[in-house]
Design a protein around this motif. Structure first.
Motif, PDB file in Angstrom:
ATOM      1  N   ASN A  24      43.736  72.675  46.376  1.00 56.47           N
ATOM      2  CA  ASN A  24      43.108  72.469  45.071  1.00 56.47           C
ATOM      3  C   ASN A  24      41.698  71.894  45.215  1.00 56.47           C
ATOM      4  O   ASN A  24      40.806  72.217  44.421  1.00 56.47           O
ATOM      5  CB  ASN A  24      43.977  71.544  44.210  1.00 56.47           C
ATOM      6  N   ARG A  55      45.597  69.087  38.931  1.00 55.34           N
ATOM      7  CA  ARG A  55      46.676  69.084  39.911  1.00 55.34           C
ATOM      8  C   ARG A  55      46.444  68.033  40.991  1.00 55.34           C
ATOM      9  O   ARG A  55      47.397  67.417  41.483  1.00 55.34           O
ATOM     10  CB  ARG A  55      46.809  70.478  40.546  1.00 55.34           C
ATOM     11  N   SER A  96      47.410  69.999  32.945  1.00 61.40           N
ATOM     12  CA  SER A  96      47.553  70.949  34.045  1.00 61.40           C
ATOM     13  C   SER A  96      48.186  72.253  33.572  1.00 61.40           C
ATOM     14  O   SER A  96      47.724  73.352  33.918  1.00 61.40           O
ATOM     15  CB  SER A  96      48.407  70.321  35.155  1.00 61.40           C
ATOM     16  N   PRO A 272      52.440  72.657  42.886  1.00 60.61           N
ATOM     17  CA  PRO A 272      50.990  72.435  43.017  1.00 60.61           C
ATOM     18  C   PRO A 272      50.463  72.778  44.401  1.00 60.61           C
ATOM     19  O   PRO A 272      49.268  73.084  44.549  1.00 60.61           O
ATOM     20  CB  PRO A 272      50.822  70.940  42.716  1.00 60.61           C
TER      21      PRO A 272
END
Length: 306
Positions: A24, A55, A96, A272
């Protein structure tokens, strides 16, 4: 002291968290770099950056809370700490999912080409759709916060001896859980509908391809299939994510449930972590950026070896 199985599960969860943070973080870095280079941020760039940052915050909060609960649970004893964590959880988790839903809608509008007037209106007024989703997010927060306040004020969650335990009827917990996650369930249902419509669009496109063959149409099919794979992977991983969260909540009713809690934590981090790399592989710009970084790392290793 942790058992061998608990230690393994905690190591797996930590590894998932680190990989998720790297994936991420890479998505956010690439989009921010493009924004600085082009002096503008596209819709998809904004959504991907927001999704990645939300995230990252979610994973930091989950892994930090998990380590505190396991190794130093007394740090969470003050009721105001629980209150702040609950507010943060509601904000970040729903934000999110909002970004993920917005991304699926953006893919849908860009790829699908329905002739129905509702879809054409949706395509022309996509900004209004995002404003509507923002409104839904704000309403969801307004519904969720009073429930969190009530639970905290009533001291339903208390630290007893060596673990956290929840003193609340199961029916009342289900009601609270439904209220605090109503927005998440709504956005998830929107993603399911978008995935279903993409499958219908692919089916119709495949039928048209039977009549005439064209390179453009074949490319269109590949784009459809790639988008459907991304959405289906999101749906599966997100279900696993909330299964893990549900397991963590169930642990509040079971004293000394470290093993079950760590299993839930490991399941929670799959979403995630894995979905960030799926997005990188599905997005040509992110994929090219990852290839460039790997090439630079190889060059750096080669120079050090010399």
């Amino acid at each position: 002291m942790l058992s061998a199985v608990e230690g393994i599960l905690l190591s797996v969860a930590t590894s998932e968290a680190v990989l998720g943070l790297l994936g991420n973080g890479f998505i956010a870095l690439v989009n921010c770099t493009d924004c600085a280079r082009n002096k503008r941020l596209s819709k998809i760039g904004f959504i991907l950056t927001g999704l990645a940052i939300s995230r990252i915050c979610l994973m930091w909060m989950l892994i930090s809370e998990a380590y505190i609960k396991i190794f130093s649970p007394k740090l969470l004893a003050p009721i105001n700490i629980i209150e702040y964590i609950s507010y943060l959880w509601v904000i970040i988790s729903q934000l999110s999912v909002w970004f993920a839903t917005s991304l699926s809608i953006l893919y849908f509008v860009k790829i699908v080409n329905f002739s129905h007037y509702v879809f054409l209106c949706l395509k022309r007024k996509i900004n209004m759709v995002f404003l509507f989703l923002i409104g839904c997010l704000l309403v969801s927060w307004l519904f969720s916060f009073p429930v969190v306040v009530k639970m905290v004020k009533d001291n339903k969650l208390q630290y007893i001896n060596t673990s956290w335990q929840m003193h609340i009827k199961k029916s009342e917990l289900i009601l609270h859980y439904a209220f605090t996650n109503a927005g998440i369930f709504l956005f998830f249902m929107v993603t399911l509908i978008v995935c279903f419509l993409l499958i219908i669009s692919l089916w119709r496109h495949s039928k048209r391809m039977q009549l005439s063959e064209s390179g453009f149409r074949d490319l269109n099919t590949e784009v459809h299939v790639k988008a459907i794979k991304v959405l289906i992977s999101f749906i599966i991983l997100f279900i696993l994510h909330y299964m893990g969260i549900t397991i963590s909540v169930i642990c509040l009713f079971i004293p000394e449930s470290n093993l079950l809690f760590m299993f839930g934590l490991t399941t929670t981090f799959i979403y995630p972590c894995c979905h960030s790399f799926i997005l990188i592989l599905a997005n040509s710009r992110l994929k090219q950026g990852s290839v460039r970084i790997l090439q630079q790392l190889k060059k750096g290793k080669a120079l050090r070896a010399m």
